[in-house]
Design a protein around this motif. Structure first.
Motif, PDB file in Angstrom:
ATOM      1  N   SER A  30       0.805  -1.232   0.000  1.00 16.85           N
ATOM      2  CA  SER A  30       0.000   0.000   0.000  1.00 16.85           C
ATOM      3  C   SER A  30       0.832   1.274   0.000  1.00 16.85           C
ATOM      4  O   SER A  30       0.293   2.375   0.114  1.00 16.85           O
ATOM      5  N   LYS A  31       2.153   1.128  -0.146  1.00 22.00           N
ATOM      6  CA  LYS A  31       3.021   2.319  -0.148  1.00 22.00           C
ATOM      7  C   LYS A  31       2.543   3.366  -1.163  1.00 22.00           C
ATOM      8  O   LYS A  31       2.179   3.016  -2.281  1.00 22.00           O
ATOM      9  N   VAL A  32       2.568   4.598  -0.747  1.00 26.42           N
ATOM     10  CA  VAL A  32       2.261   5.748  -1.601  1.00 26.42           C
ATOM     11  C   VAL A  32       0.817   5.784  -2.121  1.00 26.42           C
ATOM     12  O   VAL A  32       0.457   6.656  -2.898  1.00 26.42           O
ATOM     13  N   LEU A  75       6.981  -4.961   6.661  1.00 21.77           N
ATOM     14  CA  LEU A  75       7.888  -3.930   6.132  1.00 21.77           C
ATOM     15  C   LEU A  75       8.784  -4.576   5.096  1.00 21.77           C
ATOM     16  O   LEU A  75       9.476  -5.560   5.364  1.00 21.77           O
ATOM     17  N   ILE A  76       8.772  -3.993   3.884  1.00 19.85           N
ATOM     18  CA  ILE A  76       9.457  -4.632   2.756  1.00 19.85           C
ATOM     19  C   ILE A  76      10.518  -3.738   2.129  1.00 19.85           C
ATOM     20  O   ILE A  76      11.062  -4.074   1.082  1.00 19.85           O
ATOM     21  N   GLY A  77      10.811  -2.594   2.767  1.00 13.67           N
ATOM     22  CA  GLY A  77      11.811  -1.687   2.215  1.00 13.67           C
ATOM     23  C   GLY A  77      13.062  -1.646   3.075  1.00 13.67           C
ATOM     24  O   GLY A  77      13.078  -2.150   4.198  1.00 13.67           O
ATOM     25  N   MET A 189       5.940 -10.215  -7.398  1.00 15.01           N
ATOM     26  CA  MET A 189       5.285  -8.911  -7.341  1.00 15.01           C
ATOM     27  C   MET A 189       4.178  -8.903  -8.410  1.00 15.01           C
ATOM     28  O   MET A 189       3.833  -9.950  -8.936  1.00 15.01           O
ATOM     29  N   SER A 190       3.650  -7.706  -8.704  1.00 15.07           N
ATOM     30  CA  SER A 190       2.504  -7.643  -9.634  1.00 15.07           C
ATOM     31  C   SER A 190       2.748  -8.387 -10.950  1.00 15.07           C
ATOM     32  O   SER A 190       1.851  -9.047 -11.465  1.00 15.07           O
ATOM     33  N   GLY A 191       3.976  -8.266 -11.473  1.00 12.13           N
ATOM     34  CA  GLY A 191       4.226  -8.790 -12.810  1.00 12.13           C
ATOM     35  C   GLY A 191       4.648 -10.243 -12.861  1.00 12.13           C
ATOM     36  O   GLY A 191       4.716 -10.826 -13.952  1.00 12.13           O
ATOM     37  N   VAL A 204       3.669 -13.302  -1.392  1.00 17.40           N
ATOM     38  CA  VAL A 204       3.778 -12.493  -2.604  1.00 17.40           C
ATOM     39  C   VAL A 204       3.454 -11.048  -2.243  1.00 17.40           C
ATOM     40  O   VAL A 204       2.555 -10.778  -1.452  1.00 17.40           O
ATOM     41  N   ARG A 205       4.227 -10.125  -2.798  1.00 18.39           N
ATOM     42  CA  ARG A 205       4.115  -8.692  -2.446  1.00 18.39           C
ATOM     43  C   ARG A 205       3.556  -7.948  -3.655  1.00 18.39           C
ATOM     44  O   ARG A 205       4.268  -7.716  -4.625  1.00 18.39           O
ATOM     45  N   ILE A 206       2.283  -7.604  -3.600  1.00 19.73           N
ATOM     46  CA  ILE A 206       1.605  -7.086  -4.794  1.00 19.73           C
ATOM     47  C   ILE A 206       1.011  -5.713  -4.515  1.00 19.73           C
ATOM     48  O   ILE A 206       0.193  -5.553  -3.601  1.00 19.73           O
ATOM     49  N   GLY A 207       1.464  -4.732  -5.280  1.00 19.47           N
ATOM     50  CA  GLY A 207       0.991  -3.368  -5.095  1.00 19.47           C
ATOM     51  C   GLY A 207       0.100  -2.914  -6.236  1.00 19.47           C
ATOM     52  O   GLY A 207      -1.128  -2.910  -6.152  1.00 19.47           O
ATOM     53  N   ALA A 208       0.742  -2.526  -7.339  1.00 20.73           N
ATOM     54  CA  ALA A 208       0.021  -1.890  -8.448  1.00 20.73           C
ATOM     55  C   ALA A 208      -1.148  -2.726  -8.957  1.00 20.73           C
ATOM     56  O   ALA A 208      -2.201  -2.178  -9.292  1.00 20.73           O
ATOM     57  N   ALA A 209      -1.015  -4.038  -9.006  1.00 24.22           N
ATOM     58  CA  ALA A 209      -2.087  -4.868  -9.563  1.00 24.22           C
ATOM     59  C   ALA A 209      -3.336  -4.852  -8.686  1.00 24.22           C
ATOM     60  O   ALA A 209      -4.431  -5.153  -9.156  1.00 24.22           O
ATOM     61  N   GLU A 213      -1.822   1.946 -10.372  1.00 30.03           N
ATOM     62  CA  GLU A 213      -0.474   2.523 -10.391  1.00 30.03           C
ATOM     63  C   GLU A 213      -0.309   3.480  -9.223  1.00 30.03           C
ATOM     64  O   GLU A 213      -1.246   4.172  -8.837  1.00 30.03           O
ATOM     65  N   ARG A 214       0.914   3.507  -8.681  1.00 34.74           N
ATOM     66  CA  ARG A 214       1.179   4.418  -7.568  1.00 34.74           C
ATOM     67  C   ARG A 214       1.113   5.865  -8.021  1.00 34.74           C
ATOM     68  O   ARG A 214       1.630   6.207  -9.080  1.00 34.74           O
ATOM     69  N   VAL A 215       0.469   6.679  -7.197  1.00 39.49           N
ATOM     70  CA  VAL A 215       0.369   8.094  -7.495  1.00 39.49           C
ATOM     71  C   VAL A 215       1.712   8.729  -7.129  1.00 39.49           C
ATOM     72  O   VAL A 215       2.214   8.536  -6.023  1.00 39.49           O
TER      73      VAL A 215
HETATM   74  C1  LIG Z   1       6.706  -1.717  -4.221  1.00 44.04           C
HETATM   75  C2  LIG Z   1       7.197  -3.062  -3.907  1.00 44.04           C
HETATM   76  C3  LIG Z   1       6.459  -4.210  -4.275  1.00 44.04           C
HETATM   77  C4  LIG Z   1       5.166  -4.146  -5.054  1.00 44.04           C
HETATM   78  O1  LIG Z   1       5.437  -3.883  -6.387  1.00 44.04           O
HETATM   79  P1  LIG Z   1       4.272  -3.939  -7.501  1.00 44.04           P
HETATM   80  O2  LIG Z   1       5.015  -4.035  -8.770  1.00 44.04           O
HETATM   81  O3  LIG Z   1       3.500  -2.678  -7.339  1.00 44.04           O
HETATM   82  O4  LIG Z   1       3.442  -5.132  -7.229  1.00 44.04           O
HETATM   83  C5  LIG Z   1       6.955  -5.452  -3.916  1.00 44.04           C
HETATM   84  N1  LIG Z   1       8.110  -5.571  -3.220  1.00 44.04           N
HETATM   85  C6  LIG Z   1       8.838  -4.502  -2.853  1.00 44.04           C
HETATM   86  C7  LIG Z   1      10.090  -4.721  -2.102  1.00 44.04           C
HETATM   87  C8  LIG Z   1       8.417  -3.221  -3.177  1.00 44.04           C
HETATM   88  O5  LIG Z   1       9.159  -2.166  -2.813  1.00 44.04           O
END
Ligand SMILES: *Cc1c(COP(=O)(O)O)cnc(C)c1O
Length: 217
Positions: A30-32, A75-77, A189-191, A204-209, A213-215
């Motif tokens: 959910s970042k950003v 936390l994934i960063g 990730m998404s792709g 699995v770490r899925i954001g944009a999908a 897309e992140r703003v």
């Molecule tokens: C942003 C991020 C994701 C998600 O990426 P998407 O392409 O939006 O799914 C997964 N892992 C890490 C470490 C990220 O920073």
């Protein structure tokens, strides 16, 4: 509904791989994202989220936790040691244990509080100079070092290089985890999450999908 679509695709990937669905945790990154988009996913019943900055996470998740029960934050960063205390207070899992100094700080915090989030060791599988993570050749020694500090190592995590076939990196990560007796695999990730599931991903770490897309900014 993107969340339901992703859940369906995860279920299909598990079925194809002959793996039980409950072996794979969907981390909604959910970042950003605007709070309204995050609230919409919470309202659909999802409770596992990922953030990559401690400060950003601290700015929204205590608030969401007042309204929604059972939230698990991952936390994934990259994690600076001066943010480690805030990180362990906020998160149920940290996917980016990547150096001895951070392991030492987390071990001290765990001893003081008697608790520690689940930890994943980030591996720089592509050996990219600009990317965080333990080099593949150093993984076994680093896992041993972290275990000697009594840290709860749940598994390994990787972010494949953008211009390479991710499945090679997923397979490498799975092999390193297996030889270290680790079952957790944070990859996909998404792709590329379907190929990650085929190769054993447990997270699995899925954001944009999910969120769109992140703003920017
Ligand atoms: C942003 C991020 C994701 C998600 O990426 P998407 O392409 O939006 O799914 C997964 N892992 C890490 C470490 C990220 O920073």
């Amino acid at each position: 509904m993107p969340l339901a679509d992703i859940q369906d695709r995860i279920a299909a990937a598990c079925a194809k791989a002959g793996r039980p669905l409950q072996d794979v945790t969907l981390i909604a990154v959910s970042k950003v994202q605007p709070n309204a988009r995050v609230a919409a996913v919470l309202d659909q019943g999802h409770r596992v989220f990922g953030e990559n900055k401690v400060q950003e996470a601290a700015g929204k998740w205590p608030m969401f936790r007042e309204s929604y029960d059972g939230i698990a934050l991952h936390l994934i960063g990259p994690l600076q040691t001066n943010k480690a205390k805030a990180a362990v207070e906020l998160a149920q899992a940290i996917h980016t244990l990547d150096r001895p100094k951070l392991a030492q700080v987390l071990a001290r915090l765990a001893q003081e509080s008697g608790a520690c989030p689940d930890l994943f060791v980030q591996v720089n599988t592509g050996e990219e100079p600009q990317k965080a993570g333990v080099l593949p050749a150093d993984v076994d020694a680093f896992v041993a070092e972290a275990r000697a500090l009594d840290l709860p190592i749940a598994g390994l995590m990787c972010i494949p290089p953008v211009d390479e076939e991710p499945s090679l990196h997923f397979a490498l990560l799975a092999k390193m985890a297996a030889r270290n007796g680790l079952t957790g695999l944070s990859m996909g990730m998404s792709g590329d999450f379907e190929s990650a599931i085929a190769l054993g991903a447990t997270h699995v770490r899925i954001g944009a999908a999910i969120f769109g897309e992140r703003v920017a900014g």
